[in-house]
Scaffold this motif. Structure first.
Motif, PDB file in Angstrom:
ATOM      1  N   GLU A 393       1.466 -16.376   1.994  1.00  0.00           N
ATOM      2  CA  GLU A 393       2.386 -15.366   1.462  1.00  0.00           C
ATOM      3  C   GLU A 393       1.600 -14.136   1.037  1.00  0.00           C
ATOM      4  O   GLU A 393       0.523 -14.238   0.447  1.00  0.00           O
ATOM      5  N   TYR A 394       2.148 -12.948   1.365  1.00  0.00           N
ATOM      6  CA  TYR A 394       1.507 -11.684   1.016  1.00  0.00           C
ATOM      7  C   TYR A 394       2.408 -10.909   0.064  1.00  0.00           C
ATOM      8  O   TYR A 394       3.643 -11.005   0.134  1.00  0.00           O
ATOM      9  N   LEU A 395       1.813 -10.119  -0.804  1.00  0.00           N
ATOM     10  CA  LEU A 395       2.553  -9.220  -1.670  1.00  0.00           C
ATOM     11  C   LEU A 395       2.193  -7.793  -1.285  1.00  0.00           C
ATOM     12  O   LEU A 395       1.003  -7.437  -1.252  1.00  0.00           O
ATOM     13  N   ASP A 396       3.192  -6.968  -0.975  1.00  0.00           N
ATOM     14  CA  ASP A 396       2.989  -5.552  -0.674  1.00  0.00           C
ATOM     15  C   ASP A 396       3.415  -4.744  -1.889  1.00  0.00           C
ATOM     16  O   ASP A 396       4.592  -4.751  -2.279  1.00  0.00           O
ATOM     17  N   ILE A 397       2.469  -4.048  -2.514  1.00  0.00           N
ATOM     18  CA  ILE A 397       2.760  -3.282  -3.723  1.00  0.00           C
ATOM     19  C   ILE A 397       2.203  -1.872  -3.546  1.00  0.00           C
ATOM     20  O   ILE A 397       1.000  -1.693  -3.297  1.00  0.00           O
ATOM     21  N   ASP A 398       3.073  -0.888  -3.647  1.00  0.00           N
ATOM     22  CA  ASP A 398       2.676   0.510  -3.511  1.00  0.00           C
ATOM     23  C   ASP A 398       1.908   0.750  -2.223  1.00  0.00           C
ATOM     24  O   ASP A 398       0.915   1.489  -2.185  1.00  0.00           O
ATOM     25  N   GLY A 399       2.343   0.098  -1.152  1.00  0.00           N
ATOM     26  CA  GLY A 399       1.728   0.300   0.143  1.00  0.00           C
ATOM     27  C   GLY A 399       0.447  -0.464   0.368  1.00  0.00           C
ATOM     28  O   GLY A 399      -0.189  -0.326   1.412  1.00  0.00           O
ATOM     29  N   VAL A 400       0.050  -1.303  -0.580  1.00  0.00           N
ATOM     30  CA  VAL A 400      -1.172  -2.097  -0.462  1.00  0.00           C
ATOM     31  C   VAL A 400      -0.793  -3.558  -0.270  1.00  0.00           C
ATOM     32  O   VAL A 400       0.021  -4.106  -1.019  1.00  0.00           O
ATOM     33  N   THR A 401      -1.378  -4.194   0.739  1.00  0.00           N
ATOM     34  CA  THR A 401      -1.116  -5.604   1.005  1.00  0.00           C
ATOM     35  C   THR A 401      -2.128  -6.457   0.268  1.00  0.00           C
ATOM     36  O   THR A 401      -3.343  -6.269   0.418  1.00  0.00           O
ATOM     37  N   LEU A 402      -1.632  -7.383  -0.523  1.00  0.00           N
ATOM     38  CA  LEU A 402      -2.478  -8.278  -1.306  1.00  0.00           C
ATOM     39  C   LEU A 402      -2.333  -9.696  -0.778  1.00  0.00           C
ATOM     40  O   LEU A 402      -1.247 -10.143  -0.441  1.00  0.00           O
ATOM     41  N   GLY A 403      -3.445 -10.414  -0.742  1.00  0.00           N
ATOM     42  CA  GLY A 403      -3.378 -11.813  -0.356  1.00  0.00           C
ATOM     43  C   GLY A 403      -4.079 -12.101   0.937  1.00  0.00           C
ATOM     44  O   GLY A 403      -4.901 -11.324   1.400  1.00  0.00           O
ATOM     45  N   PRO A 404      -3.752 -13.250   1.508  1.00  0.00           N
ATOM     46  CA  PRO A 404      -2.595 -14.111   1.244  1.00  0.00           C
ATOM     47  C   PRO A 404      -2.770 -15.019   0.036  1.00  0.00           C
ATOM     48  O   PRO A 404      -3.880 -15.238  -0.441  1.00  0.00           O
ATOM     49  N   ILE A 405      -1.636 -15.552  -0.411  1.00  0.00           N
ATOM     50  CA  ILE A 405      -1.585 -16.557  -1.463  1.00  0.00           C
ATOM     51  C   ILE A 405      -1.107 -17.856  -0.827  1.00  0.00           C
ATOM     52  O   ILE A 405      -0.115 -17.871  -0.100  1.00  0.00           O
ATOM     53  N   LEU A 406      -1.824 -18.932  -1.070  1.00  0.00           N
ATOM     54  CA  LEU A 406      -1.420 -20.248  -0.578  1.00  0.00           C
ATOM     55  C   LEU A 406      -1.323 -21.195  -1.756  1.00  0.00           C
ATOM     56  O   LEU A 406      -2.134 -21.133  -2.689  1.00  0.00           O
TER      57      LEU A 406
END
Length: 712
Positions: A393-406
């Motif tokens: 799972e990825y989090l997109d915040i203010d145009g920045v992709t964070l992760g993935p989180i597993l």
């Protein structure tokens, strides 16, 4: 804010994922397959099918286990009671599970990391060497095997030579070498026997770290003419297992313990093994298969000692709001009406952050990961409360992709829920480091979470209703947490020192204040375990571990802090890595007096002989108190101590396992003073990073970067 899922691994790797089912429901699938740790599920999902993985496997039927492992293309290293170390392709794990059935447990191997000059006099070991009254004679560790599992041993150092120049090392297994002749029963590494070592013909990696040389010198360094630094058991024989700084595994650790005990058996000697390393992966309650593998190898005359850890204060980590003190441990209570939350800082030293959460029996929790944006708004991912694993799972915040989180969920050995969470920096942009991350626990249940600060990560308390407690308690990890392993804390025996670079003062890493001689080292990890009924009191004892002088590997004479270097090839370091070998050396003296001594008897002796003066107190910080080698050997030698009557009156309960039938190593079935001016013992500690309710790495980065802050 957009939450999305996308493929991260190959189809073959995804095939290893287990479909999610509710933990509370105990689905037919989760009940039908062998029980595994959450980190096993999480780690397997990241492996290609052809990757070889190392596992602990618990099975009651040895013949069935051997047949199943062979059919899956695997090998067994150590068989310790009902627990085996197994190596096989990742794609074959499902085949192994199907063959073994639901009454089996699997646990992926974890990575480990590391954890002398007044040790001898502070513990009164010098009086034991002299045979001081009322001892019947001198004890120096003669006819005892001191085993050390560590990285890098300088075989040429005088600390490991007899007076005639011959080697005191009688066996060496370099587990880091790909090619060579391994010990019988194993299929990796290079083994050197006594003949090769006597002839100085032992190929091994000696210069990967200064840690192993320093630690071995504390436990068993020779008395060298004109040199004031020497070990607690200067006449003991030495066996050394060398592991790789590229990442050693808990399975290899258990293999090494079984191997050293097999060497001791062949030589007809008792043995004590020191492990100045550890991890905070695992349940911290003595219930893991890694714990059981060690517990099953311990018995009369077969003792294992480990550093308690250097996470007693956490560490200072940089954040947008400035440096904050982060901790290994967080605990809380979620209720249907009030979730519990904790902030965590991702790792600054690794591209991944690993968190484990363990719940009490009866819990029905749900975990959600969130991140706080620049406006202070928390963006939450998808809640998770399942057996198996989420897709990346990825989090997109203010145009920045964070992760993935597993995330993965399984049932722990006790049958309670356990979760693993992995945050990866897939694109190596470090964007994850600049934002506050939150874990929210909803539903119901009391929990403990662990995030190892040695990777420059940690928990930070939140100031809000339901916030989890963040503290330095319950910070003794594997292997020291195992019930039959003696965990050693550290206390201060030196606050100032002088060398060619001038006069120096030791200060506490967190407070910046000078340390106090005789006080517990601030960095020393503390108990209790998550289940003291299983593990007993942790730590077991405290020993000198701060500013200890011991042997310095020649290859590192110019690489360590020059203020720590002493004449004649010695250096000062600190950490529970230094304290643990001091206790191991003292046990070698005890084993010389009684080669059949057990771990339970040692604990009973320490109950009666530990020093509780000057602020030391029995409990979660000091264990039983400060180690007193003289009083301990007196007790073993059945000399009255203050009317207590010595060992015969000490009592004590045997460990759950003994040497017969459980200490098997490999498929072959083998059983498994120093002084800086006034007489001291040396040692080196792991990188110090700096609750009371009844997870092996030794990386060059840790030894280099973090070591600048706290020995190494």
């Amino acid at each position: 804010m957009l939450i999305h899922h996308r493929p991260l691994y190959t189809a073959a790797a995804l095939a290893l994922l287990v479909p999610c089912t509710a933990l509370a429901a105990h689905s037919e699938e989760s009940a039908a397959r062998p029980r595994r740790s959450a980190m096993t599920t999480l780690t397997l999902a990241q492996k290609a099918p052809s990757d070889r993985v190392q596992l602990f496997v618990r099975a009651s039927d040895e013949a069935r286990l051997r047949t199943a492992v062979a059919a899956a293309g695997g090998t067994i290293g150590t068989l310790a009671g009902d627990v085996a170390t197994v190596s096989l392709p990742a794609a074959a794990v499902a085949e192994l599970e199907a063959a073994l059935g639901a009454d089996t447990q699997l646990e992926i191997a974890t990575r480990l990391t590391p954890r002398l000059d007044r040790s001898v006099t502070a513990t009164r070991a010098n009086l034991v060497h002299e045979g001081a009254s009322p001892l019947p004679r001198a004890f120096t560790g003669a006819d005892v095997l001191v085993g050390v599992i560590d990285a890098g041993l300088d075989l040429e150092h005088p600390a490991f030579r007899h007076a005639d120049g011959s080697s005191r090392v009688v066996a060496l297994w370099d587990q880091s070498l790909d090619a060579g002749s391994p010990p019988p029963g194993y299929d990796y590494g290079r083994y050197c026997g006594a003949d090769e070592l006597a002839a100085d013909d032992c190929p091994h990696v000696a210069d990967q770290s200064e840690h192993g040389t320093h630690v071995t010198g504390i436990a068993a360094g020779s008395i060298v003419e004109g040199v004031p630094y020497y070990g607690i058991a200067p006449d003991a024989d030495i066996a050394f297992a060398n592991y790789s700084t590229e990442g050693e595994l808990s399975t290899s650790l258990c293999d090494a313990v079984a191997w050293i005990f097999s060497v001791a058996k062949e030589r007809g000697q008792p043995a004590v093994i020191n492990m100045s390393l550890g991890t905070h992966q695992g349940p911290h309650d003595g219930s893991s298969l890694a714990d059981a593998c060690l517990d099953n190898l311990v018995g009369p005359g077969q003792i294992v000692v480990a550093a308690a850890g250097n996470e007693g204060q956490g560490t200072l980590l940089p954040t947008p709001e400035g440096n904050v003190q982060a901790q290994v441990h967080a605990s809380g209570q979620a209720t249907p009406a009030m979730p519990s939350t904790v902030r965590f800082i991702p790792s600054f030293l690794a591209p991944q952050t690993l968190i484990e959460a363990y719940f009490d029996d009866g819990a029905q929790p749900e975990l959600t990961v969130g991140v706080v944006d620049a406006e202070g708004m928390t963006h939450w991912g998808t809640p998770f409360s399942s057996v198996g694993e989420t897709p990346p799972e990825y989090l997109d915040i203010d145009g920045v992709t964070l992760g993935p989180i597993l995330m993965a969920g399984e049932m722990s050995a006790s049958g309670a829920p356990a979760f693993g969470l992995l945050l990866l920096d897939e694109n190596d942009d470090s964007a994850e480091l600049g934002l506050p991350w939150i874990i929210r626990v909803s539903g119901e249940g009391q929990f403990d979470m662990f995030l190892d600060t040695t990777a420059a990560a940690g928990f930070v308390a939140l100031d809000e209703p339901g916030a989890a407690a963040v503290d330095s308690a319950t910070t003794i990890g594997y292997p020291a947490i195992a019930s039959n392993v003696l965990a050693v804390a550290s206390y201060v025996t030196r606050g100032q020192w002088s060398n060619e670079t001038g006069d120096h003062t030791q200060v506490d890493f967190i407070t910046g204040e000078p340390v106090v001689e005789g006080a517990r080292s601030g960095f020393s990890s503390m108990g209790p375990s998550r289940d003291p009924m299983v593990t007993g009191l942790k730590p077991d004892i405290a020993a000198p571990g701060e500013l200890i002088a011991s042997a310095l590997a020649h290859a590192h004479a110019d690489t360590v802090d020059p203020t720590r270097v002493l004449p004649d090839g010695y250096a000062l370091f600190e950490g529970t890595s230094m304290a643990s070998p001091a206790a191991a050396g003292a046990i070698a003296l005890m084993l010389e007096a009684d080669p059949e001594l057990t771990t339970a008897e040692i604990r009973t002796i320490w109950d009666e002989t530990a020093d509780l003066s000057d602020g030391a107190a029995r409990g979660e910080a000091w264990g039983r108190g400060r180690l007193d080698a003289l009083a301990s050997v007196e007790a073993v030698a059945e000399i009255d101590i203050g009317g207590t009557g010595g060992l015969d009156d000490a009592g004590g309960t045997e460990e759950a396992s003994d040497a017969e039938g459980t200490s098997t190593g490999g498929d072959t079935g083998t059983d498994g003073g120093n002084a800086a001016g006034d007489g001291d013992a040396g040692g080196c500690g792991s990188c110090q990073q700096g609750k009371g309710r009844p997870t092996i790495w030794l990386s060059l980065l840790c030894l280099g970067l973090i070591a600048r802050r706290r020995g190494a």
